[in-house]
Structures are given as structure tokens and as C-alpha cells.
Design an enzyme around this catalytic site. Sequence first.
Site, PDB file in Angstrom:
ATOM      1  N   HIS A  50       0.818  -1.209   0.000  1.00  0.00           N
ATOM      2  CA  HIS A  50       0.000   0.000   0.000  1.00  0.00           C
ATOM      3  C   HIS A  50       0.854   1.261   0.000  1.00  0.00           C
ATOM      4  CE1 HIS A  50      -3.904   1.939   0.553  1.00  0.00           C
ATOM      5  NE2 HIS A  50      -3.340   2.735   1.430  1.00  0.00           N
ATOM      6  N   TYR A  53       4.538   0.266  -3.025  1.00  0.00           N
ATOM      7  CA  TYR A  53       4.333  -0.179  -4.405  1.00  0.00           C
ATOM      8  C   TYR A  53       5.454  -1.123  -4.852  1.00  0.00           C
ATOM      9  CZ  TYR A  53       0.778   3.500  -4.845  1.00  0.00           C
ATOM     10  OH  TYR A  53      -0.325   4.281  -4.675  1.00  0.00           O
ATOM     11  N   HIS A  97     -10.308   2.646  -1.241  1.00  0.00           N
ATOM     12  CA  HIS A  97     -10.505   2.291   0.163  1.00  0.00           C
ATOM     13  C   HIS A  97     -11.302   0.990   0.193  1.00  0.00           C
ATOM     14  CE1 HIS A  97     -10.244   4.396   4.284  1.00  0.00           C
ATOM     15  NE2 HIS A  97      -9.046   4.294   3.743  1.00  0.00           N
ATOM     16  N   ARG A 118      -8.171  15.447   1.420  1.00  0.00           N
ATOM     17  CA  ARG A 118      -7.004  16.018   2.104  1.00  0.00           C
ATOM     18  C   ARG A 118      -5.779  16.057   1.190  1.00  0.00           C
ATOM     19  NH1 ARG A 118      -9.058  13.051   6.176  1.00  0.00           N
ATOM     20  NH2 ARG A 118      -7.472  11.421   6.063  1.00  0.00           N
ATOM     21  N   SER A 315      -5.744   7.600  12.346  1.00  0.00           N
ATOM     22  CA  SER A 315      -6.849   8.504  12.666  1.00  0.00           C
ATOM     23  C   SER A 315      -6.935   9.590  11.602  1.00  0.00           C
ATOM     24  CB  SER A 315      -6.641   9.127  14.049  1.00  0.00           C
ATOM     25  OG  SER A 315      -6.759   8.152  15.059  1.00  0.00           O
ATOM     26  N   GLN A 316      -8.148   9.968  11.294  1.00  0.00           N
ATOM     27  CA  GLN A 316      -8.393  10.862  10.166  1.00  0.00           C
ATOM     28  C   GLN A 316      -8.279  12.350  10.553  1.00  0.00           C
ATOM     29  OE1 GLN A 316      -9.465   9.382   6.732  1.00  0.00           O
ATOM     30  NE2 GLN A 316      -8.017   8.212   7.954  1.00  0.00           N
ATOM     31  N   SER A 541      -4.002  -0.927  -5.762  1.00  0.00           N
ATOM     32  CA  SER A 541      -4.677  -1.717  -4.733  1.00  0.00           C
ATOM     33  C   SER A 541      -4.636  -3.186  -5.147  1.00  0.00           C
ATOM     34  CB  SER A 541      -6.131  -1.255  -4.551  1.00  0.00           C
ATOM     35  OG  SER A 541      -6.798  -2.081  -3.621  1.00  0.00           O
TER      36      SER A 541
END
Length: 746
Positions: A50, A53, A97, A118, A315-316, A541
Site C-alpha cells: 500500500h 508499491y 478504500h 485532504r 486517525s483521520q 490496490s
Amino acid sequence: MSTRTEELTTTETAAKLGLLPQEFEQICSILGRTPNFTELSIYSVMWSEHCSYKNSIVWLKTLPKDGPHMLAKAGEENAGLVAIGDGLACAFKIESHNHPSAIEPYQGAATGVGGINRDIFTMGARPIAQLNSLRFGNPAHERTRWLMRGVVKGIGDYGNAFGIPTVGGEVFFDDSFNVNILVNAMSVGIVREGETVSAISKGTGNPVYIVGSSTGKDGIHGATFASGDLHEDSHEDLPSVQVGDPFMEKLLLEATLEIIRTGAVVGMQDMGAAGIICSTSEMSAKGQHGMEIWLDKVPTRQANMKGWEILLSESQERMLVVVEKGREEAVEQIFAKWDLNCTQIGEVTSGDRLRFHMNGEMLADVPAESLVLGGGAPVYEREYREPAYMKLNRAFNPDSIAQPQDLKSVMQHLASHPNIASKRWVYTQYDSMVGTVNMSTNQPSDAAIVDVRGTDKALALTVDCNSRYVYSDPEQGCAIAVAEAARNIVCSGGEPSAVTNCLNFGNPYNPEVYWQFVHAIKGMSAACLKFQTPVTGGNVSFYNQSKSEQGEVPVFPTPTIGMVGILPNKSQRMTLDFKAEGDSIFLIGSAQNDLGSSEYLYSFHGVKNSPAPCLDLDEEMGVQQVVSDLIRNGLVSSAHDVSDGGLFITLLESGMPRRLGFRIDTDEDFRKDAYLFGESQSRVVVTVKPEQLDAFVELLAESDVDFTNLGEVSGDSVVIDGIDYGQVHEFRLAYDNAIGTLMQDH
């Protein structure tokens, strides 16, 4: 440095964290000693697929990166950046996601939306539009419907509260996605050229801040979780799914853009996958500096968090910001105004070491360069071989398919099939008008059109990929995805500019899966070169497969293409809807006796093995250039590309908005089912007013592109070869309500 005896690790611990034996040995060599648990955790997330790569970068480097509008090439920044004129630039990116959404669909999808936004505003761009590309399993299954409800609500709730319109997307269903769904989110923003911020750390002594939300235990080892197969116990990995807060993100957006204007920001990066360790290592490696970080200073929302938990938390709504020394007060005051955390947790150092401390104890001491893609992260070339099923695909003989005696039953089947029918059940849960820049809501076009305020320009945005095509022939199928994205933009009046991609595949250690990946990259490269749409970056992914009694089951390979186009003059935008009775209907491009991988063949006849549809890139380019010329010269009233469902569905979709029908004749040189329902590429349906007909024909006659006068717009009926197959509004009833009916509680 001090370590705790219980933290001294073994290759067994490394394996549990997803590291290969040779990778553990490489870490020991880099450090000159055995890593402790915190350090091993650092390498496990940063060297996960993730983040690193490691199994894909060899092939990603072959993608074209140069184009006429490029301002930032792939890998240089958090997102792609292209010039759109008038001193403005467009920042855009798509990411997946998938694993989190398959376990906890609401939060998994919501935080995917938050994370991609973001990436855009961390660069200094204000997000103005969102798109998404979704893949689900069989909608007859209750689990599929549960996942779909959660994903759509998660995207809608987060995006609506954040205040950015969702302007486009796609939804596709197939049994291969019964366990592993795909949730790909794209964000697009606008920034003035020269006013972007880089994800870099430099300037010895400059303070390092964590800003935004407090840190919790959600998402720990999330990058590792995303780099493995789903299995029957995956629900136990819920701590790896982050929790989002769109209202906090809105505050963070405004505060972030405000501190950029102070000129005090040296560099900034979103804390997405792998959290603090990812931001500190990538920014430090890029700036060729190190950092001292005091983890006990990080604001937390849970008591007694361990240092490694703080370091790896995902955490976002958090950012890492490097500030020019002496300018701290200006930054702190802005975040205080927005009632957000703004805490200095470290400083930039000379050298390349990242040192993490907790309550006076040094937990980790690692070189930044050793952690990152392009630095010391491992790179592998995997074995690949053609899957056995490809022989079955090539062996398909269209003569084995009997022509249907009842064409209307095919029409009704396609119009109501979830892969073709209206996705209104989905998009009505999204706020498409917030911000009032969306120009497509009541004027449908092949691509979403978004106003660029204060200019004559607009952006054309689309996400495209037919997973079934890519499964049938990865190289051809991925080239089709790029071609269709470009065709959608051209049919909307735009000029294709650049691409971001989200490459969704199974396990890269499976040679047949990796063959799909390699050939998809080859197809993408060829098409992007043809259309001069360089790849600005995106997301890989892997591990989208599940273990079952039948063995490993990978999803259909899905290299989603997100494309941005530019309308130099928004007044020249083109819509897909028929405008008036009596307008002539033309097909631009060549018809083919092609049934390959069509929805008609796959779902109506149940044929699962066939080639991808026909595509010739030179022919495709010629069609797109002619359509662009026709629109620019004002010679067509509508334009709609032929894709899923073939010519019939294209005509139906053009007729439904104004409840206008069509009267056409097919060509006896072709099978009628192939002519109406085949999905061969490089075809566009346009309508022409009677007074424009001579100029239209003259322009086309000067080109080398085939064109056919199909018939005319007429009434509310569908008339083909003189046979009336019913009224448009009857088809629309089935088309509009098919998915909503499926999603009702059973």
C-alpha cells in the site's frame, strides 16, 4: 539506543507483520542490528504494498508522464497538477478504500472520501468536485445490498457534510466482487499556479506540527491490512478501519488554506496510510533531512496509548506541517481560531535520521530514505503468465449465438440491468449542487462539467473502466477505459488533459493476476500516449481477492481511469439529450459484427468467455477529432458515445431526458443484435438540425471517418426498421427504478 527486552523481535514476528524473510534481513542490514518492535512495525507499514508499491513500481514507471499541461509529474506531489489557463491549475487524484469498505462499509467509504480530499487541499488547492467508482457483487445477495447501502451512505454523509459536490461516477455489479467490493474516490481542486505547497521537510531547526484531530487507535496497521487478502476472520480487523469526521475536515480545510497564505509553511502532508510515520518519512526523504519527534506530545483521544500505536495510527483529519522557525505564532493563532489542535511534536534535523521518543525513551531510530518508495524500499519483478481462460475468450465464435427472435425482450433486459440502468438510487443520496459549480445536474452529458469561477473555462471530469472488458483482455480492456474516458470528455465539449488511475487487482504473487496487471499497464500506456493524457499518479490496490473452498478468488481486474479535461469556453459544452423532433440522427464511427464482452452477451446469453470489444486507437482518435470539430463549429445538437448496452442504450439514454423517441434503420450487412447491442468502440451518436445538415455532411466528408445516417428524432416511440417497440417513457420507468427496486428490503 535503549530497547526493551520484550520488544526484541524475530523473523516470526516480522512474518506476522507481513514482512518477507529477506526483508527482515534487509532491515537488520540497514540498521546494523536487530530492530525492536516499533522499528519493525515502521518497516512493515512503509514497506507494505500500500505504501511502497514494491510489486508494481517497475511497471508504473513505464507509464507516460509528459503532456502539454503538466505542472507536477507522477510521484512528485500528493496529487497530479495540470495547468488549465488563466493562471490556474487543477489538482486531482483517485485512490481506493477497498478493504476497509468491505469490512465496515460506512466508515470505510467515508474515510476514503476524506482522505482523497485532504490530498488535494494539502497542496493548497480548494476541492470543488468529487467522483467515485464502485464495484459490488450480485445485487440479489443481501450482503451486497448491505455493503452498497453502507458505502453510498458513507460517501454521501461525508461529502455532503464536507460541502463538496459529487458530480459523477460509475457503479458496476459482478459476482467476482461478492466478497471484495471496490470503492475508489476521486477529488478535484483548483489552485493558482505557483501557490501550491509541497510535501517536503527542510530547514534544520524548523518546528514540526501535528494539526487537526486528536489521535486514537483506529486504523493502526491499516496499510498492512490493505496489503493482504480478505478472509473469513477479516471482521476482526475492524481496528484497521478508520473513523471519519467531515465537520472536522471542513475546519481543517479552511485552516490549512489560511496558513498557506501566511507564507510560513515550509511543507505539509496529509496523514493517510501509516499515519505519522508515513508523513515524517516521506517528507524527510524528499527534503533530505531528518526529524526528532516526541510522540508523547501528540494529542490523543484515548488514554495510555503506546508509542508505536501513536506512530502508526491512521486517525483521520490530521496533517503534518513543517513551519518556518520564528513564524510559529501566526500558524498557532489560525488553528486556535478554527478550534483545532496545533501542537509542535518535533523539529527538522540535519542528516537523514528519524528518531521517535516517548516519555524520554527513544523508541526508534531509522534512516528516512530507507523507508520510502524510490529510496530503500524493496522493489520486485514478479513472475507472470497468461491465464488459461484467455484461450476460451479467444475461441469464442459469435456464430454460436442465435439471433434473438424477440428484440424487445433484449431491450427490456438491458434497460433494466443494474450495470446499465440509472444509478439515481445512488446519486440522489449525494449533494451534487453544493457550491453551485456543477453544470451537469439538469443538463446531462457524457462527462461531468464543473464551472471554473471567474473564467470562461470549465472542467470536464469522468471515471471509467469496464471491469468485464479488462478481464476478457487486460491490454485491450484498459486501453478502452482510457479511450472511453477521453471520448466522454470530447463528447461533452472538452479537451482531454491528464489521467489519474486506481489499479485494483488480486494478489500480485499470483502469476495470472500479475499478468493481468502488466498487460493493463501496457494498454494504458498505449492509449495515454495516443491521447496525450499523461498519468499524474494514483493508487495501486492489490490483494482484492478472498479465500474460499474453491481457492483464491480474485476480483475482475479494474484499472479505474479518472480523467480531467478542459473546456476553453464553457459556452461550447455539449449535452447528450435529443433536442427536437425532426433532427437527424447520425452514427460517427464504424459499426462492427462484434458481440465481445457486451452486457448483452454476458448477462442475456450467459456467455462468460469472449474477447474484449473492438478498439483501434487510430480510428478512435479520428472519431474524437471529428466530434470535437463538429462541436466547436456548432454543427451538432447532442453527442453521446456508444458504450455499455450498445447503440440501442445510447439512443434510449439520449431520448429519455426530453421524452423523445427515435426512428432508425439498421444495416443489413451486420447481425442485428451486434448492430444494436454490441459494444465495439469508437462510435458516437450525434443529432443535427435540418439547417445544419449540409455543413455537417461537408465537414465529415472531408475526414476519413465513417458516418451513417441512422434516422431521425421522432415522438415518444422506439421504431427500428419500421417496427414499433414501445414508448420511451415505458423504457425509462424500468431504467429509472431498476436499482431502487433491487435495494428495497427483502
